[in-house]
Design an enzyme around this catalytic site. Structure first.
Site, PDB file in Angstrom:
ATOM      1  N   ARG A 188     -50.575   4.693   3.898  1.00  0.00           N
ATOM      2  CA  ARG A 188     -49.918   5.818   3.224  1.00  0.00           C
ATOM      3  C   ARG A 188     -49.087   6.590   4.253  1.00  0.00           C
ATOM      4  O   ARG A 188     -49.178   6.349   5.448  1.00  0.00           O
ATOM      5  CB  ARG A 188     -50.955   6.725   2.544  1.00  0.00           C
ATOM      6  CG  ARG A 188     -52.066   7.082   3.508  1.00  0.00           C
ATOM      7  CD  ARG A 188     -52.599   8.444   3.367  1.00  0.00           C
ATOM      8  NE  ARG A 188     -51.629   9.466   3.614  1.00  0.00           N
ATOM      9  CZ  ARG A 188     -51.232   9.854   4.849  1.00  0.00           C
ATOM     10  NH1 ARG A 188     -51.728   9.283   5.952  1.00  0.00           N
ATOM     11  NH2 ARG A 188     -50.336  10.807   4.989  1.00  0.00           N
ATOM     12  N   ALA A 221     -44.948   8.392   4.370  1.00  0.00           N
ATOM     13  CA  ALA A 221     -43.648   7.798   4.053  1.00  0.00           C
ATOM     14  C   ALA A 221     -43.185   6.712   5.036  1.00  0.00           C
ATOM     15  O   ALA A 221     -42.899   5.574   4.625  1.00  0.00           O
ATOM     16  CB  ALA A 221     -42.610   8.897   3.895  1.00  0.00           C
ATOM     17  N   ARG A 232     -45.037   3.009  -5.231  1.00  0.00           N
ATOM     18  CA  ARG A 232     -45.050   4.480  -5.160  1.00  0.00           C
ATOM     19  C   ARG A 232     -43.588   4.958  -5.199  1.00  0.00           C
ATOM     20  O   ARG A 232     -42.774   4.510  -4.394  1.00  0.00           O
ATOM     21  CB  ARG A 232     -45.748   4.970  -3.879  1.00  0.00           C
ATOM     22  CG  ARG A 232     -47.211   4.544  -3.800  1.00  0.00           C
ATOM     23  CD  ARG A 232     -47.964   5.281  -2.698  1.00  0.00           C
ATOM     24  NE  ARG A 232     -48.196   6.674  -3.050  1.00  0.00           N
ATOM     25  CZ  ARG A 232     -48.631   7.604  -2.184  1.00  0.00           C
ATOM     26  NH1 ARG A 232     -48.856   7.253  -0.917  1.00  0.00           N
ATOM     27  NH2 ARG A 232     -48.840   8.841  -2.569  1.00  0.00           N
ATOM     28  N   ASP A 288     -41.442  13.323   2.222  1.00  0.00           N
ATOM     29  CA  ASP A 288     -41.362  11.990   1.606  1.00  0.00           C
ATOM     30  C   ASP A 288     -39.944  11.638   1.182  1.00  0.00           C
ATOM     31  O   ASP A 288     -39.583  10.465   1.129  1.00  0.00           O
ATOM     32  CB  ASP A 288     -42.316  11.909   0.414  1.00  0.00           C
ATOM     33  CG  ASP A 288     -43.733  11.701   0.916  1.00  0.00           C
ATOM     34  OD1 ASP A 288     -44.359  12.690   1.341  1.00  0.00           O
ATOM     35  OD2 ASP A 288     -44.178  10.533   0.948  1.00  0.00           O
ATOM     36  N   LYS A 342     -46.199  16.435   0.263  1.00  0.00           N
ATOM     37  CA  LYS A 342     -47.508  16.489  -0.401  1.00  0.00           C
ATOM     38  C   LYS A 342     -47.687  17.763  -1.228  1.00  0.00           C
ATOM     39  O   LYS A 342     -47.298  18.846  -0.798  1.00  0.00           O
ATOM     40  CB  LYS A 342     -48.594  16.366   0.682  1.00  0.00           C
ATOM     41  CG  LYS A 342     -50.020  16.416   0.195  1.00  0.00           C
ATOM     42  CD  LYS A 342     -50.331  15.418  -0.900  1.00  0.00           C
ATOM     43  CE  LYS A 342     -49.972  13.985  -0.565  1.00  0.00           C
ATOM     44  NZ  LYS A 342     -49.937  13.099  -1.758  1.00  0.00           N
TER      45      LYS A 342
END
Ligand code: MRU
Length: 335
Positions: free
Chosen positions: A60, A62, A94, A229, A240
């Site tokens: 996980r 970016a 994602r 991200d 986030k």
């Protein structure tokens, strides 16, 4: 594995490693779901396995997701699988992090040697994060207290980090700093992953509940650094969930708020943050903590994984090209 700087405590003492790498025709990665309890390395052999690894957040953050996408394409290429088909599978994992799409598109136009291209891509991200660390270090003064949200460290970026890279460089250059680590509900990337990275480096820090950030921003925090991200060309950015409220509170309290991200996180097709697709994850991530349901059986939950912070709350963008003001983004990123 190439250059690496993340210090990890293993049974054999301290070692330097990356969060994801190519080894003997497969990909290896730290299973980020298990930290800090266990350091386990997973082996990923196909692009379908890689897609699963991204979706379930074994890998996980970016830039790490970008590397996973590039390596996934290399796995498909060496098995003779159609690359456009593979790219669709990997891109469907994602939606928010721009790096994933950027990396996969790079592999689609990389020519006929995708393993080397993917390794080069990963190396280039590591170098960019190293430069982000150097640039961001100039903002950190001896004795500062820095707040960060989620995990934008080496785990999230292959190595060094984005938001955590300046903190690493400042600490290694002898500056005394203290880091407030937001716990980052619902998946606790702050409490589990950022705190793990800080502890491995012996950087002074404390985990705080997400809703304690305002309390500390009002009295003690000198600087906020977060990752991103996806950043739109006007400087609006997704990060986030919970980042937006930290940015508003930072401005309200006169605390400088910086976004650290490589250019691969900037989306040249987006004029503003309104166009950023926000991933919605399972309600179970909110309702179930450590295997125990915390809300009544009748209750549902909503679980957006990211929010968008308007550029007006951002003091600057720490990139591999230096610390940029909002009005410099378009010019610098066109280069
Ligand atoms: O859902 P995650 O854990 O992948 O979200 C990660 C973040 O929001 C990070 O802050 C972001 O990817 C930047 S990583 C350098």
């Amino acid at each position: 594995m190439g250059l690496s700087s993340m210090r990890v405590r293993t049974q054999n003492g301290l070692s330097d490693m990356r969060s994801i790498w190519w080894e003997d025709a497969i990909v290896k990665a730290i299973d980020q779901r298990l930290l800090p309890e266990r350091l386990e390395i997973v082996a990923i052999k196909t692009h379908e396995e890689m897609a699963e690894t991204i979706s379930d957040m074994t890998v996980r953050g970016a830039p790490s997701i970008g590397a996973a996408g590039a390596y996934g394409m290399a796995l498909a290429w060496q098995s003779g699988i159609d690359l456009v088909d593979a790219s669709r599978v990997l891109k469907a994992t994602r939606p928010t992090a721009h790096d994933l799409f950027h990396a996969i598109d790079r592999m689609l136009s990389a020519g006929d040697e995708l393993v080397e291209a993917a390794k080069d891509y990963a190396d280039s991200i590591v170098e960019k994060c190293r430069l982000i660390g150097e640039a961001g270090n100039s903002l950190i003064e001896d004795g500062m207290k820095v707040l960060t949200h989620c995990n934008a460290g080496a785990l999230a970026t292959i190595d060094f980090g984005t938001a955590l890279a300046p903190i690493r460089v400042a600490h290694r250059s002898g500056k005394k700093i203290f880091v407030f680590v937001d716990e980052t509900r619902p998946r606790f990337q702050g409490a589990k992953l950022t705190a793990w990275e800080m502890a491995n480096e012996d950087i002074d820090h404390a985990v705080i509940a997400d809703n304690a950030a305002g309390y500390y921003l009002r009295r003690e925090v000198d600087l906020v650094i977060v990752g991103a991200d996806r950043v739109a060309m006007n400087g609006d950015f997704a990060n986030k969930i919970g980042t937006y409220e930290k940015a508003v509170l930072a401005k309200e309290n006169g605390v400088p708020f910086y976004v650290a991200a490589p250019v691969s996180t900037f989306d040249p097709t987006l004029r503003s943050g309104d166009g950023i697709v926000i991933e919605q994850r399972s309600p179970d991530e909110v309702l179930i903590v450590n295997g125990v349901r915390i809300a009544p059986a009748e209750s549902d939950a909503l679980n957006p994984a990211f929010d968008v912070t308007p550029a007006k709350y951002v003091s600057g963008y720490i990139t591999e090209k230096g610390v940029l003001a909002t009005d410099e983004l378009a010019k610098m990123l066109a280069v």
